[in-house]
Design a protein around this motif. Sequence first.
Motif, mmCIF file in Angstrom:
data_model
loop_
_atom_site.group_PDB
_atom_site.id
_atom_site.type_symbol
_atom_site.label_atom_id
_atom_site.label_comp_id
_atom_site.label_asym_id
_atom_site.label_seq_id
_atom_site.Cartn_x
_atom_site.Cartn_y
_atom_site.Cartn_z
ATOM 1 N N GLU A 195 -31.875 9.521 -15.300
ATOM 2 C CA GLU A 195 -31.213 9.015 -14.101
ATOM 3 C C GLU A 195 -30.075 9.920 -13.613
ATOM 4 O OE1 GLU A 195 -32.874 6.745 -16.215
ATOM 5 O OE2 GLU A 195 -34.050 6.909 -14.393
ATOM 6 N N SER A 196 -29.620 10.802 -14.471
ATOM 7 C CA SER A 196 -28.508 11.678 -14.098
ATOM 8 C C SER A 196 -28.390 12.756 -15.164
ATOM 9 C CB SER A 196 -27.196 10.887 -14.036
ATOM 10 O OG SER A 196 -26.873 10.387 -15.330
ATOM 11 N N ALA A 197 -27.528 13.717 -14.915
ATOM 12 C CA ALA A 197 -27.278 14.742 -15.927
ATOM 13 C C ALA A 197 -26.605 14.116 -17.153
ATOM 14 C CB ALA A 197 -26.409 15.850 -15.340
ATOM 15 N N LEU A 198 -25.610 13.300 -16.889
ATOM 16 C CA LEU A 198 -24.905 12.673 -18.014
ATOM 17 C C LEU A 198 -25.848 11.753 -18.798
ATOM 18 C CD1 LEU A 198 -22.049 12.761 -19.170
ATOM 19 C CD2 LEU A 198 -21.504 10.743 -17.820
ATOM 20 N N GLY A 199 -26.736 11.079 -18.085
ATOM 21 C CA GLY A 199 -27.739 10.248 -18.748
ATOM 22 C C GLY A 199 -28.661 11.091 -19.618
ATOM 23 N N VAL A 245 -27.554 23.524 -22.535
ATOM 24 C CA VAL A 245 -26.885 23.953 -21.303
ATOM 25 C C VAL A 245 -26.803 22.804 -20.301
ATOM 26 C CG1 VAL A 245 -27.037 25.486 -19.295
ATOM 27 C CG2 VAL A 245 -27.547 26.375 -21.578
ATOM 28 N N ASP A 246 -25.606 22.600 -19.779
ATOM 29 C CA ASP A 246 -25.379 21.702 -18.656
ATOM 30 C C ASP A 246 -25.555 22.537 -17.385
ATOM 31 O OD1 ASP A 246 -24.273 20.370 -16.496
ATOM 32 O OD2 ASP A 246 -22.523 19.625 -17.585
ATOM 33 N N ALA A 247 -26.692 22.326 -16.713
ATOM 34 C CA ALA A 247 -26.980 23.079 -15.486
ATOM 35 C C ALA A 247 -26.882 22.185 -14.251
ATOM 36 C CB ALA A 247 -28.355 23.724 -15.580
ATOM 37 N N ALA A 248 -26.030 21.161 -14.327
ATOM 38 C CA ALA A 248 -25.885 20.231 -13.191
ATOM 39 C C ALA A 248 -25.474 20.977 -11.925
ATOM 40 C CB ALA A 248 -24.870 19.134 -13.525
ATOM 41 N N GLN A 249 -24.587 21.970 -12.062
ATOM 42 C CA GLN A 249 -24.175 22.759 -10.901
ATOM 43 C C GLN A 249 -25.010 24.022 -10.759
ATOM 44 O OE1 GLN A 249 -22.370 21.749 -8.580
ATOM 45 N NE2 GLN A 249 -20.915 20.262 -9.408
ATOM 46 N N GLY A 250 -25.884 24.249 -11.712
ATOM 47 C CA GLY A 250 -26.660 25.503 -11.700
ATOM 48 C C GLY A 250 -27.983 25.382 -10.966
ATOM 49 N N ALA A 271 -29.970 18.747 -15.964
ATOM 50 C CA ALA A 271 -29.454 18.954 -14.607
ATOM 51 C C ALA A 271 -29.592 17.680 -13.798
ATOM 52 C CB ALA A 271 -30.194 20.110 -13.939
ATOM 53 N N THR A 272 -29.261 17.794 -12.534
ATOM 54 C CA THR A 272 -29.256 16.629 -11.662
ATOM 55 C C THR A 272 -29.942 16.957 -10.344
ATOM 56 O OG1 THR A 272 -27.798 14.839 -10.948
ATOM 57 C CG2 THR A 272 -27.015 17.047 -10.557
ATOM 58 N N SER A 273 -30.418 15.923 -9.690
ATOM 59 C CA SER A 273 -31.187 16.089 -8.450
ATOM 60 C C SER A 273 -30.313 16.329 -7.224
ATOM 61 C CB SER A 273 -32.029 14.808 -8.247
ATOM 62 O OG SER A 273 -32.275 14.512 -6.903
ATOM 63 N N ARG A 274 -29.159 15.653 -7.201
ATOM 64 C CA ARG A 274 -28.498 15.430 -5.917
ATOM 65 C C ARG A 274 -27.583 16.547 -5.442
ATOM 66 N NH1 ARG A 274 -25.122 13.108 -9.537
ATOM 67 N NH2 ARG A 274 -22.939 13.700 -9.295
ATOM 68 N N LYS A 275 -27.325 17.544 -6.261
ATOM 69 C CA LYS A 275 -26.334 18.549 -5.854
ATOM 70 C C LYS A 275 -26.995 19.680 -5.062
ATOM 71 C CE LYS A 275 -23.171 17.039 -9.451
ATOM 72 N NZ LYS A 275 -22.574 17.288 -10.790
ATOM 73 N N TRP A 276 -27.218 20.819 -5.692
ATOM 74 C CA TRP A 276 -27.694 21.970 -4.919
ATOM 75 C C TRP A 276 -29.156 21.853 -4.519
ATOM 76 C CZ3 TRP A 276 -24.016 24.930 -2.937
ATOM 77 C CH2 TRP A 276 -22.744 24.826 -3.520
#
Length: 376
Positions: free
Chosen positions: A88-92, A190-195, A210-215
């Motif tokens: 559901e999210s990077a943190l999840g 690796v936390d690639a949430a911003q990557g 990683a996460t869907s909603r950023k870049w």
Amino acid sequence: MVVELPHPQLATAYASARAPGTRVTHLDSAAAGRSSAATIAAITAHLHQEAALGGYVAQAQATESIEAGRAELAALLGHESAELVFTESALGALTALLVALRLPAGSEAWVTPGEYGPNLATFAAFGLVTKVMPVADEVGHLDVAAVRAQLRRERPTFIHLCYLGSHRGVVQPAAELIAAAREHEVPVVVDAAQGIGHLDCRLGADAVYATSRKWLCGPRGVGMIAAKPGFVPGGVQRLESHEAYIAGRVGLANAVAEHVRLGPERVRERLWAIGSLTRSVLDGVGGWRVVEPVEEPSAITTLLPPPDWSDERTQAFRGGLVDQQRVVTTFAGVERAPGEARRAVLRVSPHLDVDTDQLRALAAVLERSPSGFDNS
Ligand SMILES: *Cc1c(COP(=O)(O)O)cnc(C)c1O
């Protein structure tokens, strides 16, 4: 300095895929990118299918698009399709990983000083101990040679690398660090949430999330993690959530397909140039100081307010930017990186369609900021 932005056709393609005429300058992709009309349509079409057929039949019929998205996301992260699961999210994703790894309390994770605050809280909740890796400069780039020397003396359970932080647009030397860790058989997460959708994330780590909603400009409420075979006990598939925002996964599949059509390498080159342009236009204006080196290869720029500003004043200023100037940025407080941030910053993170006039307009507002907004 005026930077010529490469690949201008990307700006046109990106802008024409999105709703025009909102009269808002959105410089906030590091918080949540703007989804395209087609991504929104894919989500709503799926919601209609759910209403017509029920969630499970609708999901079965969406399998092909979701699996296509999985394959493209995995490729962006340097993994096979079967190695990537949705959360559901990077943190999840990080939480699900830690649940599966079942590390004994007191296990040590090495982190950067700029480690994301909520990640640190998660490590603490799992009883992990963190140790900060040495850095090479005042903006917090890791000193990989020093880390390598440290690895000769001691070994953590794993290294957690926040590739690009939330509070500062500094890109870590991920590939070098991962190579050093591999020499000592220390796993890297690796936390690639911003990557993702922004930097090259094919790094060869043991796991990357990683996460869907950023870049990528996908919807909120979707994240992902990919892991090498054997890294997650019982297999990474265990980490995929089943009661989930399936429409969001369909939307993300569309968003990543758009990203791949734009060309991930061209996107990276243009975003890098946009970051450099942003920093050169904004640095020093009205007493605001850019934190990153101008040439840092990211599109995240952070600005320290004039020296006498409190964090509260910076936060109020950011609110005024939205309400009065219709410019969306982020107020990034120190809690985002408690090991490194000493003052709150204003984060400016434009996407492919930003133009110099928008950045100059923000510069003009910053110039006047010590005396408040001028609405004339
Ligand atoms: C946004 C962010 C996260 C968290 O992503 P979510 O999808 O909101 O959980 C983690 N790490 C960094 C560096 C981030 O910027």
